[in-house]
Design an enzyme around this catalytic site. Structure first.
Site, PDB file in Angstrom:
ATOM      1  N   GLU A  74      26.150  -1.121   9.094  1.00  0.00           N
ATOM      2  CA  GLU A  74      24.656  -0.872   8.221  1.00  0.00           C
ATOM      3  C   GLU A  74      24.913   0.505   7.181  1.00  0.00           C
ATOM      4  OE1 GLU A  74      25.181  -1.785  11.463  1.00  0.00           O
ATOM      5  OE2 GLU A  74      23.135  -3.369  11.615  1.00  0.00           O
ATOM      6  N   CYS A 111      21.440  -1.128  14.888  1.00  0.00           N
ATOM      7  CA  CYS A 111      20.940  -0.240  16.241  1.00  0.00           C
ATOM      8  C   CYS A 111      19.799   0.608  15.421  1.00  0.00           C
ATOM      9  CB  CYS A 111      22.452   0.041  17.022  1.00  0.00           C
ATOM     10  SG  CYS A 111      22.952   1.687  15.957  1.00  0.00           S
TER      11      CYS A 111
HETATM   12  N1  THU Z   1      27.946  -2.081  15.226  1.00  0.00           N
HETATM   13  C1  THU Z   1      27.951  -2.367  13.670  1.00  0.00           C
HETATM   14  O1  THU Z   1      28.579  -1.795  13.048  1.00  0.00           O
HETATM   15  N2  THU Z   1      26.824  -2.286  14.057  1.00  0.00           N
HETATM   16  C2  THU Z   1      25.525  -2.954  14.361  1.00  0.00           C
HETATM   17  O2  THU Z   1      24.630  -3.797  13.502  1.00  0.00           O
HETATM   18  C3  THU Z   1      25.658  -2.853  15.758  1.00  0.00           C
HETATM   19  C4  THU Z   1      27.249  -2.303  16.310  1.00  0.00           C
HETATM   20  C5  THU Z   1      29.755  -0.971  15.656  1.00  0.00           C
HETATM   21  C6  THU Z   1      28.903   0.176  16.044  1.00  0.00           C
HETATM   22  C7  THU Z   1      30.886  -0.203  16.902  1.00  0.00           C
HETATM   23  O3  THU Z   1      32.503   0.020  15.766  1.00  0.00           O
HETATM   24  C8  THU Z   1      30.931  -1.859  17.353  1.00  0.00           C
HETATM   25  O4  THU Z   1      29.910  -2.398  16.416  1.00  0.00           O
HETATM   26  C9  THU Z   1      30.543  -2.127  18.298  1.00  0.00           C
HETATM   27  O5  THU Z   1      29.494  -1.591  18.548  1.00  0.00           O
END
Ligand code: THU
Length: 162
Positions: A74, A111
């Site tokens: 995001e 997140c």
């Molecule tokens: N992650 C995202 O890219 N977006 C989210 O909404 C949740 C988590 C990624 C961060 C990390 O690279 C992986 O997912 C595991 O947390």
């Protein structure tokens, strides 16, 4: 003493029930998971942002051996959109995630750090950013980022005591 109730209207629907424009944005987010760099978590996230000028900007999560140095899909996408089109409001974001060989059954929601980061352009451009979360079983649609982040901290708080 008062109890304040915070109401968030979340639309739950299937992928098939999405409008054509929302489907298009979700499809772009789903394509992006293939470009994620996620060797540490194995959790591949794709995002697609629609801009007010009609363009769609896409991105994915980018991990790093020093784990906290990586960035979620995001924020990668939102910062790219703002860097390329600094004066253009964002109107929608779609998010999809792929792990263990398939898209997640349930939607993945941004997140906390991404919610805060996404709030900035929503406030800056005074334009709601619709949130479309994709899951194989369910999709969720929220009207804006603010609804994902009640009691948020924004520039009004910095200006309040001036
Ligand atoms: N992650 C995202 O890219 N977006 C989210 O909404 C949740 C988590 C990624 C961060 C990390 O690279 C992986 O997912 C595991 O947390």
């Amino acid at each position: 003493m008062n109890t304040i109730h915070i109401d968030t209207a979340v639309l739950q629907c299937s992928y098939e029930e999405l409008s054509a424009t929302d489907k298009q944005l979700v499809d772009e987010a789903k394509l992006q998971v293939k470009k994620a760099y996620a060797p540490y978590s194995g959790f591949h996230v794709g995002a697609a942002i629609r801009l007010k000028n009609g363009l769609i900007v896409t991105g994915s999560n980018q991990e790093n051996a020093a784990y906290p140095s990586g960035l979620c899909a995001e924020r990668t996408t939102m910062f790219y959109a703002n860097a390329q089109y600094p004066e253009t409001p964002l109107t929608a974001i779609a998010i999809a995630a792929f792990s263990n060989g398939d898209f997640t059954e349930e939607p993945v929601s941004p997140c906390g750090a991404c919610r805060q980061a996404l709030l900035e352009p929503e406030i800056r451009f005074q334009t709601d950013i619709k949130v479309i979360l994709y899951g194989k079983n369910n999709c969720y649609i929220l009207p804006n980022i603010k609804s994902l982040l009640p009691f948020c901290f924004g520039k009004e708080n910095l200006e309040a005591n001036k």
